[in-house]
Design a protein around this motif. Structure first.
Motif, short mmCIF file in Angstrom:
data_model
loop_
_atom_site.label_atom_id
_atom_site.label_comp_id
_atom_site.label_asym_id
_atom_site.label_seq_id
_atom_site.Cartn_x
_atom_site.Cartn_y
_atom_site.Cartn_z
N UNK A 59 31.92 47.92 0.29
CA UNK A 59 33.24 47.29 0.21
C UNK A 59 33.74 46.85 1.58
N UNK A 60 34.41 45.70 1.58
CA UNK A 60 34.99 45.16 2.81
C UNK A 60 36.46 45.53 2.94
N UNK A 61 37.02 46.22 1.91
CA UNK A 61 38.44 46.56 1.89
C UNK A 61 38.61 48.00 1.43
N UNK A 62 39.84 48.46 1.29
CA UNK A 62 40.11 49.88 1.09
C UNK A 62 40.50 50.26 -0.33
N UNK A 63 40.41 49.36 -1.29
CA UNK A 63 40.84 49.67 -2.65
C UNK A 63 40.04 50.84 -3.22
N UNK A 72 34.73 48.63 5.85
CA UNK A 72 36.08 48.09 5.96
C UNK A 72 36.79 48.52 7.24
N UNK A 73 36.20 49.45 7.99
CA UNK A 73 36.77 49.90 9.26
C UNK A 73 35.64 50.16 10.26
N UNK A 129 35.81 39.61 4.86
CA UNK A 129 34.37 39.34 4.78
C UNK A 129 33.80 39.11 6.18
N UNK A 130 34.49 38.33 6.99
CA UNK A 130 33.99 38.07 8.34
C UNK A 130 33.92 39.33 9.17
N UNK A 131 34.96 40.16 9.09
CA UNK A 131 34.98 41.39 9.89
C UNK A 131 33.89 42.36 9.45
N UNK A 132 33.68 42.47 8.13
CA UNK A 132 32.63 43.37 7.63
C UNK A 132 31.24 42.89 8.04
#
Length: 481
Positions: A59-63, A72-73, A129-132
């Motif tokens: 996952x690229x986010x925290x959901x 994601x971090x 997406x870019x950061x991940x």
């Protein structure tokens, strides 16, 4: 053998043309960090010399999502770096993570849809997406795969069922492609042009009013125009036809599209190979040679080699088969195909995933959390003196086989069947010494034999062969009007 030849993927090279697509393991905790179980699973593929290892959806986010890996971090990077290092120490494989964004689902059956996303939320997804991807490069991966398949966010933008009426308008192909284009541009901005970026998307949605091959050919072409370094294909796995169980969140592999995504034993071999072939031909005809990965019940080495030799694919993806036997590549290279633990497509692994349980294989030894290491020093199972004692009985159209337990350390038994003198194939693998064939047809003759196998896949000699001819049932006198 083309299957064992290296293949160029952007600036990297996979040592052979076998890929393990992303397959959720449920081994990680809900914290999303890489743990020992995750490391062991992917190291096992590397020891088997799988050419391209795609790490499960990350996952690229925290959901909230249950046991799922994350990027994601920044604090997730060290665990991924350790995973990559361990895989590289174990074998020659190329390894990439599949990065994913998904929308919210509730136990009530409600789910968030694309038309609920604000422009600001879409911008955030693009940035995530870019950061991940940048974190994946920092962790030492050989590239990254953008998850644009199944029920998840990027795939929903590509869908013919996309409900948006703005710049991402679902009524036009360009509108549907806009989100992927933005994500691809941001990923390239973050990681540069010298690092492989692959994609997995659907060759066919397999839902009412969903897209099929004519659209997927053009979607693939745009992805090639945008500079993706490989295209991995799948089918179905959508929310639109998912079956809701009261009190549980929707699981997008419970409807017909889920069947098509992970075709079980009721489907023939290679049910999706024509889709990959059609996409590859279309993309190649427009001047692009981006590798195309064909998937879907491709487990026989001869079938895999033929698809490559005939130009219908550039790589072969096997999820369930490589789960069953991560040593598939080494056994093919060593001409030990008889020792391959053959996936029977029972989909026990799919059922475990659906229930958020650790994903293992029915064919592994009981209680195993990972595929057992191949032991080439012991002895294969053998039949007792006098043979397997194979017997057959027919009862209400069911052919019932029984045999003696093999000596040694059998893990299970492969049941082989030939219908009406045709090709002999494995029809089932069982743990015990009996099998009921419920798909025999009256009016035909069948021959059967059994082979025991151990944890390494070493087979016994075939049992004696037994033949049975089934009568056509009497249905009574036909009444005519």
């Amino acid at each position: 053998m083309k299957l064992l030849e290296p293949v160029k993927i952007g600036t990297a090279t996979a040592p052979n043309r076998v890929a393990v697509p992303a397959m959720v393991t449920r081994l990680s905790g809900e914290d999303g960090f890489v743990n020992q179980g995750i490391v062991d699973r992917y190291v096992r593929y590397a020891r088997g010399h799988v050419g391209l290892i795609v790490v499960e959806a990350t996952a690229i986010h925290e959901s909230k999502s249950g046991p799922l890996l994350r990027l994601s971090r920044d604090d997730f990077v060290p665990g991924h770096r350790e995973l990559v290092a361990r895989v590289k120490d174990a074998g020659p494989s190329m390894i990439v993570p599949q990065i994913i964004h998904f929308m919210k689902v509730a136990r009530s059956g409600w789910r968030q849809t694309l038309d609920m996303l604000s422009p600001e939320e879409i911008d955030r997804i693009v940035a995530d997406f870019g950061a991940a991807a940048a974190r994946a490069r920092e962790a030492g991966y050989d590239g990254v795969e953008l998850h644009s398949a199944h029920a998840y966010t990027l795939s929903s933008f590509l869908s013919r069922r996309n409900p948006r009426r703005d710049d991402y308008d679902g009524r036009t192909l360009e509108g549907r492609l806009r989100m992927f284009g933005r994500v691809m541009a941001e990923v390239r901005r973050q990681v540069g042009g010298d690092w492989p970026v692959g994609v997995r998307f659907l060759a066919e949605e397999a839902i009412k009013d969903g897209y099929a091959l004519p659209d997927s050919q053009r979607i693939a072409l745009r992805m090639a125009q945008l500079g993706v370094d490989y295209i991995s294909l799948s089918v179905g796995g959508k929310f639109e036809d998912a079956v809701h169980k009261p009190g549980e969140a929707l699981y997008p592999y419970t409807g017909y599209s889920g069947d098509r995504c992970m075709p079980g034993d009721q489907y023939p071999p290679l049910p999706h190979a024509h889709l990959a072939a059609g996409i590859k031909a279309y993309v190649n005809a427009h001047g692009f040679d981006v590798p195309v990965i064909s998937v879907g019940k491709i487990s026989d080495p001869a079938d895999a080699e033929r698809l490559l030799a005939e130009g219908k694919a550039d790589m072969i993806g096997m999820a369930r088969q490589l789960l069953a036997d991560p040593d598939w590549v080494r056994k093919v290279a060593g001409k030990r195909e008889a020792s391959i633990v053959r996936c029977i497509y029972c989909n026990v692994c799919k059922q475990l995933d659906e229930n958020f349980e650790l994903v293992s294989c029915f064919l592994w030894p009981k209680g195993a959390e990972q595929a057992p290491p191949e032991d080439t020093t012991g002895e294969a199972p053998r039949w007792p003196e006098g043979g397997a004692g194979l017997t057959v009985a027919v009862e209400k159209g069911v052919v019932k086989l029984a045999w003696k337990r093999a000596l040694g350390a059998p893990t299970g038994y492969d049941v082989f069947r030939a219908e009406a003198g045709g090709e002999t194939r494995i029809v089932e693998a069982v743990k015990g010494a009996k099998f009921a064939d419920r798909l025999a047809l009256g009016g035909l003759a069948y021959t059967y034999y059994v082979r025991a196998y151990d944890a390494a896949g070493r087979p016994s000699a075939p049992s004696e062969t037994i033949r049975v001819e089934l009568p056509i049932p009497a249905y009574g006198e036909v009444q005519h009007a």
